[in-house]
Design an enzyme around this catalytic site. Structure first.
Site, PDB file in Angstrom:
ATOM      1  N   GLY A  23     -12.293  -5.017   1.837  1.00 49.95           N
ATOM      2  CA  GLY A  23     -13.249  -6.066   1.492  1.00 49.95           C
ATOM      3  C   GLY A  23     -14.579  -5.420   1.117  1.00 49.95           C
ATOM      4  O   GLY A  23     -15.116  -4.617   1.883  1.00 49.95           O
ATOM      5  N   ASP A  66     -11.430  -8.074  -2.275  1.00 51.73           N
ATOM      6  CA  ASP A  66     -12.197  -9.301  -1.968  1.00 51.73           C
ATOM      7  C   ASP A  66     -13.587  -8.873  -1.519  1.00 51.73           C
ATOM      8  O   ASP A  66     -13.852  -7.679  -1.383  1.00 51.73           O
ATOM      9  CB  ASP A  66     -11.492 -10.099  -0.859  1.00 51.73           C
ATOM     10  CG  ASP A  66     -11.309  -9.260   0.400  1.00 51.73           C
ATOM     11  OD1 ASP A  66     -10.236  -8.717   0.600  1.00 51.73           O
ATOM     12  OD2 ASP A  66     -12.270  -9.088   1.166  1.00 51.73           O
ATOM     13  N   MET A 125      -9.218  -2.242   8.010  1.00 48.24           N
ATOM     14  CA  MET A 125      -8.758  -2.354   9.389  1.00 48.24           C
ATOM     15  C   MET A 125      -8.102  -1.089   9.962  1.00 48.24           C
ATOM     16  O   MET A 125      -7.568  -1.136  11.065  1.00 48.24           O
ATOM     17  CB  MET A 125      -7.807  -3.564   9.505  1.00 48.24           C
ATOM     18  CG  MET A 125      -8.497  -4.862   9.097  1.00 48.24           C
ATOM     19  SD  MET A 125      -7.436  -6.302   9.084  1.00 48.24           S
ATOM     20  CE  MET A 125      -7.183  -6.543  10.834  1.00 48.24           C
ATOM     21  N   GLU A 126      -8.140   0.007   9.200  1.00 52.33           N
ATOM     22  CA  GLU A 126      -7.465   1.225   9.684  1.00 52.33           C
ATOM     23  C   GLU A 126      -8.285   2.517   9.540  1.00 52.33           C
ATOM     24  O   GLU A 126      -8.114   3.458  10.337  1.00 52.33           O
ATOM     25  CB  GLU A 126      -6.125   1.459   8.928  1.00 52.33           C
ATOM     26  CG  GLU A 126      -5.067   0.414   9.164  1.00 52.33           C
ATOM     27  CD  GLU A 126      -5.235  -0.802   8.283  1.00 52.33           C
ATOM     28  OE1 GLU A 126      -5.858  -0.668   7.205  1.00 52.33           O
ATOM     29  OE2 GLU A 126      -4.776  -1.890   8.671  1.00 52.33           O
ATOM     30  N   GLU A 157       0.811  -1.223   0.000  1.00 61.08           N
ATOM     31  CA  GLU A 157       0.000   0.000   0.000  1.00 61.08           C
ATOM     32  C   GLU A 157       0.846   1.276   0.000  1.00 61.08           C
ATOM     33  O   GLU A 157       0.300   2.369  -0.157  1.00 61.08           O
ATOM     34  CB  GLU A 157      -0.963  -0.019   1.195  1.00 61.08           C
ATOM     35  CG  GLU A 157      -1.996  -1.136   1.055  1.00 61.08           C
ATOM     36  CD  GLU A 157      -2.867  -1.337   2.286  1.00 61.08           C
ATOM     37  OE1 GLU A 157      -4.041  -1.666   2.133  1.00 61.08           O
ATOM     38  OE2 GLU A 157      -2.360  -1.176   3.414  1.00 61.08           O
TER      39      GLU A 157
HETATM   40  N1  ADE Z   1      -8.801  -5.509   3.783  1.00 55.70           N
HETATM   41  C1  ADE Z   1      -8.984  -6.111   2.596  1.00 55.70           C
HETATM   42  N2  ADE Z   1      -9.931  -7.062   2.683  1.00 55.70           N
HETATM   43  C2  ADE Z   1     -10.374  -7.051   3.957  1.00 55.70           C
HETATM   44  C3  ADE Z   1     -11.330  -7.806   4.650  1.00 55.70           C
HETATM   45  N3  ADE Z   1     -12.026  -8.765   4.049  1.00 55.70           N
HETATM   46  N4  ADE Z   1     -11.508  -7.549   5.968  1.00 55.70           N
HETATM   47  C4  ADE Z   1     -10.790  -6.577   6.583  1.00 55.70           C
HETATM   48  N5  ADE Z   1      -9.858  -5.830   5.968  1.00 55.70           N
HETATM   49  C5  ADE Z   1      -9.648  -6.069   4.666  1.00 55.70           C
END
Ligand code: ADE
Length: 232
Positions: free
Chosen positions: A76, A201, A177-178, A13
């Site tokens: 995600g 995803d 997550m951030e 990233e």
């Molecule tokens: N970053 C990319 N895909 C993710 C997911 N499925 N859950 C949390 N952070 C992510």
């Protein structure tokens, strides 16, 4: 000269920024200094998760006096409208693992929903428009971009049931997550911010494999948008 703070959790990233902005080490581990478009760019490879993200913001503000913060990377997809590699621009962010989340609203001054800077959101939208126009003129594939809610938590979501819950509870476009921790820390410091994520995803049972396949290309796409913003 304007000072921009860029945060990415993982090597994938930040690598585009470090390379394209000729970044060099600073005295602070994990923070690199480069320049682009007449701006000083401070690139922080924060590490994964909310605490790392909050530390990154505080260091960029306290040590390097950045004027604004952009966090870019992968996410995600939660919304059924999204395809892989689509772009999500934060309108607002919240935590999905802070329970009960309304404690924050009942205990001012910082509420549970953190609004991104409107002007930075607008710049990101315009950047996507410009890039798509260029891609179209070159006969290349374009991409979709969306503005909406991003939810963050200290967990990699890989369950369709959990993804549905995030969609139902927060009307979220994507999860990562951030972002919300960057938003929270930027708000506390009075610094404008925006989060830009590309979908790697769908946060379902295939998420681990999909992340593995799409992490690099998705991270590059998010960085592509950031570069366009900074070029102006
Ligand atoms: N970053 C990319 N895909 C993710 C997911 N499925 N859950 C949390 N952070 C992510």
């Amino acid at each position: 000269m304007k000072r921009i703070g860029l945060i990415g959790a993982m090597e994938s990233e930040v690598e585009t920024f470090c390379r394209d902005f000729n970044a060099v080490d600073t005295d602070i581990k994990g923070i690199f200094k480069g320049s682009f478009g007449g701006k000083e760019i401070y690139i922080c490879k924060s590490g994964i998760g909310k605490v790392n993200a909050a530390i990154a913001v505080q260091r960029l503000v306290d040590i390097f006096s950045v004027d604004c913060i952009i966090n870019s990377g992968v996410a995600g997809g939660i919304s059924e409208d999204l395809s892989k590699l689509d772009i999500v621009i934060s309108k607002r962010l919240t935590y999905h693992d802070f329970n009960p989340i309304d404690i924050l609203d009942r205990n001012p001054p910082y509420g549970s929903m953190m609004e991104a800077d409107e002007k930075m959101v607008e710049k990101a939208v315009l950047a996507c428009r410009t890039l798509n126009k260029n891609l179209e003129e070159e006969g290349k594939d374009t991409f979709n971009s969306f503005v909406g809610t991003i939810v963050s938590g200290d967990c990699f979501v890989n369950s369709a049931q959990k993804a549905k819950q995030l969609r139902d509870d927060f009307d979220a476009l994507c999860t990562e997550m951030e972002g919300a921790a960057v938003a929270h820390s930027a708000k506390v410091n009075g610094i404008p911010f925006v989060i830009i994520r590309a979908i790697s995803d769908f946060a379902d049972e295939d998420a681990d494999a999909s992340f593995e396949s799409f992490e690099t290309v998705a991270a590059k796409r998010a960085a592509f948008i950031v570069k366009e913003i900074l070029s102006k």
